[in-house]
Write an enzyme that holds these catalytic residues in place. Structure first.
Site, mmCIF file in Angstrom:
data_model
loop_
_atom_site.group_PDB
_atom_site.id
_atom_site.type_symbol
_atom_site.label_atom_id
_atom_site.label_comp_id
_atom_site.label_asym_id
_atom_site.label_seq_id
_atom_site.Cartn_x
_atom_site.Cartn_y
_atom_site.Cartn_z
ATOM 1 N N ARG A 45 3.758 -7.043 -10.975
ATOM 2 C CA ARG A 45 2.874 -5.865 -10.865
ATOM 3 C C ARG A 45 1.430 -6.330 -10.752
ATOM 4 O O ARG A 45 0.659 -5.840 -9.950
ATOM 5 C CB ARG A 45 3.042 -4.917 -12.066
ATOM 6 C CG ARG A 45 1.963 -3.834 -12.082
ATOM 7 C CD ARG A 45 2.205 -2.648 -13.005
ATOM 8 N NE ARG A 45 2.923 -2.916 -14.204
ATOM 9 C CZ ARG A 45 2.443 -3.564 -15.281
ATOM 10 N NH1 ARG A 45 1.183 -3.984 -15.299
ATOM 11 N NH2 ARG A 45 3.194 -3.779 -16.326
ATOM 12 N N TYR A 97 -6.868 15.306 4.856
ATOM 13 C CA TYR A 97 -5.407 15.197 4.824
ATOM 14 C C TYR A 97 -4.854 16.053 3.669
ATOM 15 O O TYR A 97 -5.372 15.999 2.552
ATOM 16 C CB TYR A 97 -5.018 13.724 4.635
ATOM 17 C CG TYR A 97 -3.541 13.505 4.466
ATOM 18 C CD1 TYR A 97 -2.680 13.637 5.557
ATOM 19 C CD2 TYR A 97 -3.000 13.194 3.232
ATOM 20 C CE1 TYR A 97 -1.325 13.458 5.400
ATOM 21 C CE2 TYR A 97 -1.644 13.010 3.073
ATOM 22 C CZ TYR A 97 -0.810 13.144 4.165
ATOM 23 O OH TYR A 97 0.542 12.969 4.013
ATOM 24 N N ASP A 169 -11.260 7.184 4.822
ATOM 25 C CA ASP A 169 -9.827 7.091 5.107
ATOM 26 C C ASP A 169 -9.717 6.779 6.600
ATOM 27 O O ASP A 169 -9.968 7.621 7.454
ATOM 28 C CB ASP A 169 -9.139 8.416 4.759
ATOM 29 C CG ASP A 169 -7.628 8.381 5.007
ATOM 30 O OD1 ASP A 169 -7.183 7.574 5.846
ATOM 31 O OD2 ASP A 169 -6.910 9.183 4.382
ATOM 32 N N LYS A 194 1.297 4.444 8.626
ATOM 33 C CA LYS A 194 1.037 4.866 9.997
ATOM 34 C C LYS A 194 0.820 3.636 10.899
ATOM 35 O O LYS A 194 1.763 2.911 11.149
ATOM 36 C CB LYS A 194 -0.146 5.830 10.015
ATOM 37 C CG LYS A 194 -0.119 6.904 8.895
ATOM 38 C CD LYS A 194 1.006 7.898 9.012
ATOM 39 C CE LYS A 194 1.223 8.743 7.759
ATOM 40 N NZ LYS A 194 0.060 9.427 7.217
HETATM 41 C C1 LIG Z 1 -0.276 10.030 5.870
HETATM 42 C C2 LIG Z 1 -1.692 10.051 5.438
HETATM 43 C C3 LIG Z 1 -2.046 9.845 4.094
HETATM 44 C C4 LIG Z 1 -1.015 9.672 2.997
HETATM 45 O O1 LIG Z 1 -0.317 8.489 3.126
HETATM 46 P P1 LIG Z 1 1.194 8.273 2.588
HETATM 47 O O2 LIG Z 1 1.485 6.886 3.002
HETATM 48 O O3 LIG Z 1 2.042 9.318 3.230
HETATM 49 O O4 LIG Z 1 1.134 8.467 1.107
HETATM 50 C C5 LIG Z 1 -3.400 9.823 3.778
HETATM 51 N N1 LIG Z 1 -4.348 10.022 4.710
HETATM 52 C C6 LIG Z 1 -4.050 10.249 6.000
HETATM 53 C C7 LIG Z 1 -5.141 10.481 6.980
HETATM 54 C C8 LIG Z 1 -2.719 10.282 6.416
HETATM 55 O O5 LIG Z 1 -2.415 10.526 7.705
#
Ligand SMILES: *Cc1c(COP(=O)(O)O)cnc(C)c1O
Length: 402
Positions: A45, A97, A169, A194
């Site tokens: 961890r 988001y 982000d 993503k």
């Molecule tokens: C998908 C997404 C998240 C969240 O990510 P997870 O891996 O699903 O927890 C946060 N910000 C944006 C812009 C996203 O597209």
């Protein structure tokens, strides 16, 4: 050394065996010679060699000091928000988001952290929302699904002058498309699910900080709260990152061609893509991004749920699914999928029309993808009313320039 060479060079060869791919250290603990005497790791961890390799690679990729890997994008966002205390205020992009909105609204609010949501494409609105209690500005650019663009460098200057931390982000642009730390941001987060992973096979998140100090603080919360990425998933991200620049460049090229195709199609009322000169954020995107990205959104002239549902179930190469950034193209209907939990009124204000369709452009051949959309558009299976007879060409032009 050019960026792609540097990236591949930053993926280490295993010192022990010479393995050219990073080994998966599938272990929870590490044998110690004497209490506290170890080879740099004591418990997975706190630190694991596979995860550490990934963390170093993403730090390099984003041009930051410290990289940290988490078990989801939301866990990464959560780790950053743990820097806050009760009474602190946050300014966040208004079409944030949905999961991040829920985290602010349903979790952090009850601990006394208040968020003001503003249209961060307008610097004045950001400035006016700042109070002496503001500790953090939270940006997404491009946003989901209307791809709004905020000026990172301008907001970073403002944040620096006022001693406020700026976190971006960077999920939609990916590190191959935009480097917020180089524009003055303090922290970058990603849903690595993503583009960084890129193959729709892992849920993961990363944080990269500009300074060692900020990185050490967030590393404390990574270990204290425990939402770390597993060794196997860390391996999958490293494998994905090896082709990240190539994937994002190809996906952006295809997305640009698809946006241009949709723009001239008579059954399409509006196209959202920052690479189009008609997009309100085009100039800023051109200045701060290396590529315009692989997501394109559009609204049919028949702006209804029925028409959108008929369309999204008719494509052959675009698979109907949530998420984005993978090698296979996806299509989604935000109003009834990703954004369904947002009240209809708030959703419309954010530009998420009933008929809005979002594409995540993958690595299939561009021509095949355009033909797929062309076929789905020309199929005459729209149910109900004819296609918005009240709209004429002139209206469509007006829509497009707005
Ligand atoms: C998908 C997404 C998240 C969240 O990510 P997870 O891996 O699903 O927890 C946060 N910000 C944006 C812009 C996203 O597209």
């Amino acid at each position: 050394m050019k960026a792609t060479t540097k990236l591949l060079q930053s993926i280490p060869v295993d010192e022990l065996t010479g393995a050219i791919s990073v080994p998966i250290y599938q272990t929870s603990t590490f044998v110690q010679e004497a209490p506290g005497v170890n080879k740099g790791y004591d418990y997975s961890r706190t630190g694991n060699p596979t995860r550490q390799a990934l963390e170093n690679i993403v730090a390099e990729l984003e041009g930051g000091k410290v990289g940290l890997a988490f078990s989801s994008g939301l866990a990464a966002i959560d780790a950053v928000l743990r820097l806050l205390q009760s009474g602190d205020e946050v300014i966040a992009v208004d079409d944030i988001y949905g999961g991040a909105f829920r985290l602010f609204d349903k979790v952090y609010k009850k601990f006394g952290v208040n968020v003001t949501f503003v249209d961060t494409t307008d610097l004045t609105q950001v400035f006016n929302a700042i109070t002496p209690r503001t500790k953090l500005i939270w940006l997404e650019t491009p946003t989901n699904p209307t791809l709004k663009i905020s000026d990172i460098a301008a907001i970073a200057r403002l944040a620096q002058q006022l001693g406020v931390c700026l976190c971006v982000d960077n999920t939609f642009a990916s590190p191959a498309g935009q480097l917020p730390l180089s524009l003055g941001a303090d922290i970058v987060v990603h849903s690595a699910t993503k583009y960084i992973g890129g193959h729709s096979d892992v849920i993961a998140g990363v944080v990269v900080t500009r300074t060692q100090e900020l990185g050490d603080q967030i590393r404390f919360y990574q270990n204290a709260c425990g939402a770390v990425l597993s060794p196997f998933d860390s391996f999958l991200l490293i494998r994905g990152i090896e082709t990240l620049p190539l994937r994002v460049q190809a996906q952006s090229r295809s997305a640009q061609a698809i946006a241009a195709f949709l723009l001239q199609h008579p059954l399409v009322a509006h196209v959202y893509y920052p690479g189009l000169p008609s997009h309100p954020g085009h100039a800023i995107a051109a200045a701060q991004q290396q590529t315009f990205g692989g997501v394109v959104s559009f609204v049919l002239t028949d702006d209804s749920v029925e028409a959108a549902h008929a369309f999204v179930t008719r494509t052959r190469f675009f698979n109907l699914a949530e998420s984005l950034g993978g090698v296979k193209s996806l299509i989604a209907h935000p109003a009834t999928m990703t954004h369904a939990s947002i009240p209809a009124e708030r959703r419309r204000l954010a530009g998420v029309a009933d008929g809005l369709i979002r594409l995540s452009v993958g690595l299939e051949d561009t021509e095949d993808l355009i033909n797929d959309l062309q076929d789905a558009l020309s199929a005459s299976t729209y149910k109900g009313a004819p296609l918005a007879p009240q709209l004429n060409k002139q209206d469509i032009q007006w829509h497009r320039s707005n």
